[in-house]
Scaffold this motif. Structure first.
Motif, PDB file in Angstrom:
ATOM      1  N   SER A 154       0.896  -0.990  -0.052  1.00  0.00           N
ATOM      2  CA  SER A 154       0.028   0.147  -0.048  1.00  0.00           C
ATOM      3  C   SER A 154       0.851   1.138   0.119  1.00  0.00           C
ATOM      4  O   SER A 154       1.954   1.163   0.412  1.00  0.00           O
ATOM      5  N   SER A 155       0.315   2.355  -0.304  1.00  0.00           N
ATOM      6  CA  SER A 155       1.072   3.651  -0.616  1.00  0.00           C
ATOM      7  C   SER A 155       0.586   4.423   0.566  1.00  0.00           C
ATOM      8  O   SER A 155      -0.640   4.326   1.042  1.00  0.00           O
ATOM      9  N   LYS A 193       0.540   7.391   0.555  1.00  0.00           N
ATOM     10  CA  LYS A 193      -0.347   8.736   0.063  1.00  0.00           C
ATOM     11  C   LYS A 193      -1.519   8.103  -0.507  1.00  0.00           C
ATOM     12  O   LYS A 193      -1.442   6.912  -1.117  1.00  0.00           O
ATOM     13  N   VAL A 207      -2.042   8.389  -5.929  1.00  0.00           N
ATOM     14  CA  VAL A 207      -0.733   7.600  -6.605  1.00  0.00           C
ATOM     15  C   VAL A 207      -0.788   8.117  -8.113  1.00  0.00           C
ATOM     16  O   VAL A 207      -1.816   7.516  -8.668  1.00  0.00           O
ATOM     17  N   THR A 228      -0.310   7.962 -12.023  1.00  0.00           N
ATOM     18  CA  THR A 228      -0.041   6.631 -13.076  1.00  0.00           C
ATOM     19  C   THR A 228       1.265   7.279 -13.753  1.00  0.00           C
ATOM     20  O   THR A 228       1.475   8.252 -14.051  1.00  0.00           O
ATOM     21  N   SER A 253       5.535  10.702 -14.625  1.00  0.00           N
ATOM     22  CA  SER A 253       4.259  11.061 -14.797  1.00  0.00           C
ATOM     23  C   SER A 253       3.544  11.809 -15.924  1.00  0.00           C
ATOM     24  O   SER A 253       4.673  12.001 -16.896  1.00  0.00           O
ATOM     25  N   ILE A 279       8.664   9.815 -10.841  1.00  0.00           N
ATOM     26  CA  ILE A 279       7.945   9.439  -9.678  1.00  0.00           C
ATOM     27  C   ILE A 279       8.588   8.127  -9.269  1.00  0.00           C
ATOM     28  O   ILE A 279       8.977   7.473  -9.998  1.00  0.00           O
ATOM     29  N   TYR A 338       7.037   5.339  -7.780  1.00  0.00           N
ATOM     30  CA  TYR A 338       6.300   4.355  -8.042  1.00  0.00           C
ATOM     31  C   TYR A 338       4.955   4.649  -8.722  1.00  0.00           C
ATOM     32  O   TYR A 338       4.452   5.932  -8.508  1.00  0.00           O
ATOM     33  N   ALA A 339       4.114   3.855  -9.335  1.00  0.00           N
ATOM     34  CA  ALA A 339       2.812   4.219  -9.859  1.00  0.00           C
ATOM     35  C   ALA A 339       1.916   2.963  -9.705  1.00  0.00           C
ATOM     36  O   ALA A 339       2.481   1.820  -9.534  1.00  0.00           O
ATOM     37  N   LYS A 340       0.763   3.192  -9.885  1.00  0.00           N
ATOM     38  CA  LYS A 340      -0.382   2.295  -9.743  1.00  0.00           C
ATOM     39  C   LYS A 340      -0.092   1.294 -10.661  1.00  0.00           C
ATOM     40  O   LYS A 340      -0.133   1.908 -12.005  1.00  0.00           O
ATOM     41  N   TYR A 365       1.737  -1.939  -7.302  1.00  0.00           N
ATOM     42  CA  TYR A 365       2.542  -0.922  -7.831  1.00  0.00           C
ATOM     43  C   TYR A 365       3.576  -1.351  -8.765  1.00  0.00           C
ATOM     44  O   TYR A 365       4.148  -2.304  -8.627  1.00  0.00           O
ATOM     45  N   LEU A 385       6.834   2.152  -0.040  1.00  0.00           N
ATOM     46  CA  LEU A 385       5.674   1.393   0.040  1.00  0.00           C
ATOM     47  C   LEU A 385       5.449   0.931   1.400  1.00  0.00           C
ATOM     48  O   LEU A 385       6.577   0.414   2.055  1.00  0.00           O
TER      49      LEU A 385
END
Length: 134
Positions: free
Chosen positions: A66-67, A69, A72, A74, A90, A96, A98-100, A106, A117
């Protein structure tokens, strides 16, 4: 006996897969360029791709966690920073960590960013190979 049968099947399927890859390479040669092959940390698969001439280009990590934040970003593009590490950017062209990548995971380009994370339950390394078609 079970192990011997498994070894036989693995060798049989590997030979079939190798012939299929060589045939695809032959059929696509007239188009030129490179074939991109995505695989996970599967030693037989990675050996197979290397045996037909594919070169490891880069990789990343699929992380289940899980993040910290709520929002998150993409990612819209990637860039190779150094061999086997990817930078994510981004849609605003900002790097960034990490990304979803789906509902539960992620995509992380650089191993150091996994630590950002929380509640990480699983990390899967992804390998990306390039097979020259020229």
């Amino acid at each position: 006996m079970k192990r011997l049968f498994f070894t036989f099947l693995l060798k049989l399927y590997t030979n079939i897969a190798k012939r299929l890859l060589r045939e695809a390479q032959k059929q696509l040669k007239s188009y030129g360029g490179k074939l991109i092959i995505y695989t996970l940390s599967d030693k037989p698969a990675n050996r197979l791709y290397q045996s037909v001439g594919a070169k490891l280009c880069f990789g990343g990590y699929i992380v289940y966690g899980s993040s910290p934040k709520n929002l998150v970003p993409t990612f819209s593009r990637t860039q190779i920073k150094k061999q086997c590490e990817v930078a994510l950017f981004s849609k605003f062209n900002q790097e960034i960590p990490y990304a979803k990548n789906g509902d539960e995971n992620y995509y992380v380009g650089q191993k150091k960013n996994i630590a950002l994370l929380q509640n990480v339950t699983k990390v899967v390394q992804e390998h990306i190979y390039l097979l020259d078609l020229n």
